[in-house]
Write an enzyme that holds these catalytic residues in place. Structure first.
Site, short mmCIF file in Angstrom:
data_model
loop_
_atom_site.label_atom_id
_atom_site.label_comp_id
_atom_site.label_asym_id
_atom_site.label_seq_id
_atom_site.Cartn_x
_atom_site.Cartn_y
_atom_site.Cartn_z
N THR A 166 0.84 -1.20 0.00
CA THR A 166 0.00 0.00 0.00
C THR A 166 0.87 1.25 0.00
O THR A 166 0.63 2.20 -0.75
CB THR A 166 -0.90 0.02 1.27
OG1 THR A 166 -1.73 -1.13 1.22
CG2 THR A 166 -1.76 1.26 1.33
N SER A 217 1.86 -8.67 -2.02
CA SER A 217 0.45 -8.26 -2.11
C SER A 217 -0.50 -9.45 -2.20
O SER A 217 -1.38 -9.47 -3.05
CB SER A 217 0.31 -7.37 -3.35
OG SER A 217 -0.79 -6.53 -3.20
N CYS A 242 -5.59 -12.95 4.40
CA CYS A 242 -6.89 -13.19 5.01
C CYS A 242 -7.66 -14.29 4.28
O CYS A 242 -8.62 -14.86 4.82
CB CYS A 242 -7.71 -11.90 5.03
SG CYS A 242 -6.75 -10.51 5.70
N PRO A 273 13.99 9.84 12.47
CA PRO A 273 13.12 10.65 11.60
C PRO A 273 13.06 10.19 10.15
O PRO A 273 12.15 10.55 9.43
CB PRO A 273 13.70 12.06 11.71
CG PRO A 273 15.03 11.92 12.35
CD PRO A 273 15.05 10.65 13.11
N TYR A 290 10.11 5.02 8.88
CA TYR A 290 8.70 4.88 9.22
C TYR A 290 8.39 3.40 9.42
O TYR A 290 9.10 2.54 8.89
CB TYR A 290 7.83 5.44 8.09
CG TYR A 290 7.93 6.95 7.96
CD1 TYR A 290 6.89 7.77 8.35
CD2 TYR A 290 9.09 7.55 7.47
CE1 TYR A 290 6.98 9.16 8.26
CE2 TYR A 290 9.20 8.93 7.37
CZ TYR A 290 8.14 9.72 7.76
OH TYR A 290 8.24 11.08 7.68
N ALA A 291 7.35 3.12 10.16
CA ALA A 291 6.95 1.71 10.32
C ALA A 291 5.43 1.64 10.37
O ALA A 291 4.77 2.52 10.93
CB ALA A 291 7.56 1.11 11.59
N GLY A 306 1.76 -1.27 10.07
CA GLY A 306 1.22 -2.64 10.05
C GLY A 306 1.31 -3.36 11.37
O GLY A 306 1.41 -2.78 12.44
N TYR A 343 -34.23 1.61 4.89
CA TYR A 343 -35.14 0.53 5.27
C TYR A 343 -36.09 0.14 4.14
O TYR A 343 -36.73 0.99 3.53
CB TYR A 343 -35.98 0.93 6.50
CG TYR A 343 -37.22 0.06 6.63
CD1 TYR A 343 -37.09 -1.31 6.88
CD2 TYR A 343 -38.49 0.58 6.45
CE1 TYR A 343 -38.21 -2.13 6.93
CE2 TYR A 343 -39.62 -0.23 6.50
CZ TYR A 343 -39.47 -1.58 6.75
OH TYR A 343 -40.56 -2.40 6.80
P1 FAD Z 1 2.18 -8.66 6.31
O1 FAD Z 1 1.00 -8.50 5.45
O2 FAD Z 1 2.31 -9.92 7.09
O3 FAD Z 1 3.46 -8.45 5.41
C1 FAD Z 1 4.74 -8.49 5.94
C2 FAD Z 1 5.69 -9.04 4.90
O4 FAD Z 1 6.99 -8.62 5.24
C3 FAD Z 1 5.74 -10.55 4.87
O5 FAD Z 1 5.38 -11.03 3.59
C4 FAD Z 1 7.18 -10.89 5.22
O6 FAD Z 1 7.68 -11.98 4.48
C5 FAD Z 1 7.91 -9.61 4.85
N1 FAD Z 1 9.14 -9.41 5.61
C6 FAD Z 1 9.29 -9.43 6.96
N2 FAD Z 1 10.56 -9.16 7.30
C7 FAD Z 1 11.23 -8.95 6.14
C8 FAD Z 1 12.57 -8.63 5.84
N3 FAD Z 1 13.47 -8.47 6.80
N4 FAD Z 1 12.93 -8.50 4.55
C9 FAD Z 1 12.01 -8.66 3.56
N5 FAD Z 1 10.73 -8.96 3.79
C10 FAD Z 1 10.33 -9.10 5.06
N6 FAD Z 1 -6.80 -9.15 9.18
C11 FAD Z 1 -8.05 -8.66 9.07
O7 FAD Z 1 -8.24 -7.47 9.31
N7 FAD Z 1 -9.08 -9.47 8.69
C12 FAD Z 1 -8.92 -10.78 8.41
O8 FAD Z 1 -9.86 -11.49 8.07
C13 FAD Z 1 -7.63 -11.33 8.55
N8 FAD Z 1 -7.40 -12.64 8.32
C14 FAD Z 1 -6.12 -13.12 8.41
C15 FAD Z 1 -5.92 -14.47 8.15
C16 FAD Z 1 -4.65 -14.99 8.23
C17 FAD Z 1 -4.45 -16.46 7.97
C18 FAD Z 1 -3.55 -14.15 8.55
C19 FAD Z 1 -2.17 -14.69 8.61
C20 FAD Z 1 -3.76 -12.81 8.81
C21 FAD Z 1 -5.04 -12.29 8.75
N9 FAD Z 1 -5.29 -10.94 9.03
C22 FAD Z 1 -6.57 -10.45 8.93
C23 FAD Z 1 -4.21 -10.03 9.43
C24 FAD Z 1 -3.69 -9.23 8.24
O9 FAD Z 1 -3.32 -10.11 7.23
C25 FAD Z 1 -2.52 -8.40 8.72
O10 FAD Z 1 -2.98 -7.50 9.69
C26 FAD Z 1 -1.84 -7.62 7.61
O11 FAD Z 1 -1.44 -8.46 6.57
C27 FAD Z 1 -0.61 -6.89 8.19
O12 FAD Z 1 0.08 -6.26 7.18
P2 FAD Z 1 1.66 -6.03 7.32
O13 FAD Z 1 2.07 -5.31 6.09
O14 FAD Z 1 1.95 -5.44 8.62
O15 FAD Z 1 2.27 -7.47 7.36
#
Ligand code: FAD
Length: 548
Positions: A14, A38, A42, A274, A277-278, A280, A424
């Protein structure tokens, strides 16, 4: 400007796309240690169950497609292994060797990893976690190859229960082991009770108040030794006991961390550095209701945060104002949704609250297809500010919690719920929508038009002080009531009420709370000064009894 992004799924992808839309000329590099970017985390449980048939259905964007559309340098199978803040570079491992890449700005979106307790047998080949596409592929392949008959789900959270449904679709017997006294720890025990009863009716075995202490492999079976209760044997297990933020890189780089090992960020999603950023699952957020620092690993916050980080990097003064934990679960035909704080969470942070329960039809009763839903509302005693809501039903639950979530987000009150004019027509709702009804009932409590008592109060009712009155019909009373109750059906209450003592408290109840409310209004206006109504009624009390 050169921006590096670590993590190519919800928050990372995103942020990358938003950056490009903001700045056509920025150099953007996206590192993803896995083979997919991407993808639909879920959707993984639904791939296991075959609802999503093809693996390609899980992939929202390929690295090539993303690159082409957004001109982003996507680097799958490359893992960032360290952040070198002084020289503003990251070290990246690719095919066994390590190279460095410089940045002006860095965005971390590494997500959260499934917790795998360091207990005997938890690292076995037939103990699966569900985080990425390879996990889902592995479970599906295991099922196709071995035709397992039984599984144990360790942990009854959202992912665990989604796995229950999907494994049942494959004809697999499922037992859920949950350490807490109820499944879906994000909601309260009374909300979860409804789901638990329903799951049991679907043949799912629940072992609550116990944990798996060790897993033993005996031939091609697994034996699960529980911390309390008899062992279970099954063909495989799915571990879903929660996630832990992937904050190691950030912590090793000296960035400030927060609760539960999260990365601390400010409202612009900036870390203590600064230029970094982080976003998720890995970050600490402010709970939009309590103001407390928390971890809320959900997809909607991750997406919003990714967008905000990108906007901030491009100089826009947007801010992230916290997460409220809106969530939803489908368990077969039942839907549970929640937003804001649960009663358990309110108690934990010491916030005063009131609560109400309503049970309303999703649409006009005379129109086919409607189904009742229960709504639990939590609100402040002074002014009725919305603090949280939970709903269970089969249709229209998502819509109602989304409406309440919107009002809650705008710092609205229960009175605001009564003022909502929602669309409704009989196929969709009632002229008094379940959201309006929840608002009316909560407002009645605030205005002292009704004095509620709750299922948990029933055991402490002293018959010398109070009379417990069942206001349902004789037939309903005969069919089962709360021990110690006397029957005064609502429709003859005015004629019969003289038989009730005026010097004692009268605790009325009915099936769901409505007739009890009407009875309490009659009594209060006829000389009975202390009258309470059981919120949620006999129905909720019985649900909880069945779960004891
Ligand atoms: P992620 O989407 O997990 O992405 C992080 C990525 O970073 C990973 O692919 C990882 O490989 C990569 N990465 C990590 N460290 C490194 C590194 N050092 N170098 C390179 N790459 C790296 N949320 C909902 O709101 N509704 C739902 O129904 C829902 N269902 C879910 C079902 C499942 C099975 C799972 C696992 C999660 C679900 N979630 C749901 C949670 C949702 O998927 C997460 O909240 C969301 O994906 C978080 O986004 P993110 O970018 O923080 O992490």
């Amino acid at each position: 400007m050169k921006v590096l992004i670590i993590g190519g799924v919800a928050g990372g992808a995103t942020a990358a796309a938003r950056l490009r839309r903001n700045d056509e000329h920025a150099q953007i590099i996206l590192f993803e240690r896995g083979g997919f970017i991407s993808f639909a985390n879920c959707g993984l449980p639904y791939y296991v169950g075959g609802v999503i048939r093809e693996k390609s259905g899980l992939v929202v964007q390929t690295p090539e497609g993303f690159s082409r559309r957004f001109r982003i340098d996507v680097r799958p199978m490359e893992q960032v292994v360290s952040i070198n803040r002084r020289e503003k570079t990251v070290s990246v491992r690719k095919n066994g060797s390590v190279y460095r890449e410089s940045y002006d700005k860095l965005i971390l979106s590494p997500g959260a990893e499934p917790i795998r307790p360091a207990l005997p047998g938890f690292d076995g080949k037939r103990v699966f976690s569900v985080r990425g596409i390879p996990d889902a592929l592995a479970i599906r392949e295991f099922c196709e190859r071995n035709s397992p008959e039984s599984a144990v789900i360790i942990g009854g959270g959202y992912i665990g229960i989604e796995m229950v449904e999907n494994l049942r679709r494959l004809g697999i017997r499922v037992t859920v082991v949950e350490r807490k006294d109820h499944i879906i720890p994000a909601v309260d025990p009374d909300t979860a009770a409804e789901v638990q009863n329903y799951l049991r009716s679907k043949g799912v075995e629940l072992r609550l108040n116990t944990g798996v202490g060790a897993i033993e492999e005996t031939g091609d079976r697994l034996v699960f030794h529980l911390t309390d209760g008899p062992d279970i044997a099954a063909d495989f297990a799915v571990l879903s006991v929660g996630v832990f933020p992937e904050s190691r890189l950030a912590a090793e780089a000296g960035l400030q961390t927060g609760v539960r090992g999260t990365i601390a960020v400010d409202e612009s999603m900036r870390t203590s550095d600064p230029d970094i950023y982080a976003v998720g699952d890995a970050v600490q957020v402010t709970n939009a209701v309590s103001g407390e620092p928390v971890s809320i690993p959900l997809a909607s916050p991750a997406n919003r945060q990714g967008r905000i980080a990108a906007d901030r990097i491009c100089g826009e003064a947007v801010r992230y104002d916290g997460a409220q934990g809106s969530s939803i679960l489908k368990a077969f035909d039942l839907v549970l949704a929640a937003t804001g704080l649960s009663e358990t969470a309110l108690k934990a942070v010491g916030t005063p609250y009131l609560k109400s329960y309503t049970y309303s039809p999703s649409n006009a009763l005379y129109y086919p297809g409607g189904a009742p839903m229960s709504i639990k509302l939590l609100f402040s005693p002074d002014g009725g500010r919305l603090l949280g809501a939970q709903a269970v039903g089969s249709s229209g639950v998502d819509k109602r919690i989304d409406v309440i979530a919107s009002v809650l987000r705008m710092h609205g009150t229960v009175e605001d719920l009564t003022r909502l004019e929602l669309c409704y027509a009989p196929p969709f709702s009632s002229a008094k929508d379940p959201v309006n009804m929840a608002g009316y009932v909560a407002e009645n409590i605030l205005k002292h038009k009704v004095f509620p008592f709750y299922a948990e109060d029933v055991d402490s009712i002293d018959p010398r002080e109070s009379v417990l009155v069942d206001t349902r019909t004789e037939a309903e009373f005969e069919d089962g009531t709360i021990p110690g109750a006397v029957n005064f059906p609502l429709d003859s209450l005015r004629e019969e009420m003289e038989k009730l003592p005026k010097d004692r408290e009268i605790d009325v109840f009915c099936q769901i709370g409505l007739r009890g409310y009407l009875a309490s209004r009659i009594l209060l206006q006829n000389g009975f000064s202390r009258v309470r109504n059981l919120s949620g009624g006999y129905r909720l009390w019985k649900q909880l009894q069945e779960n004891r």
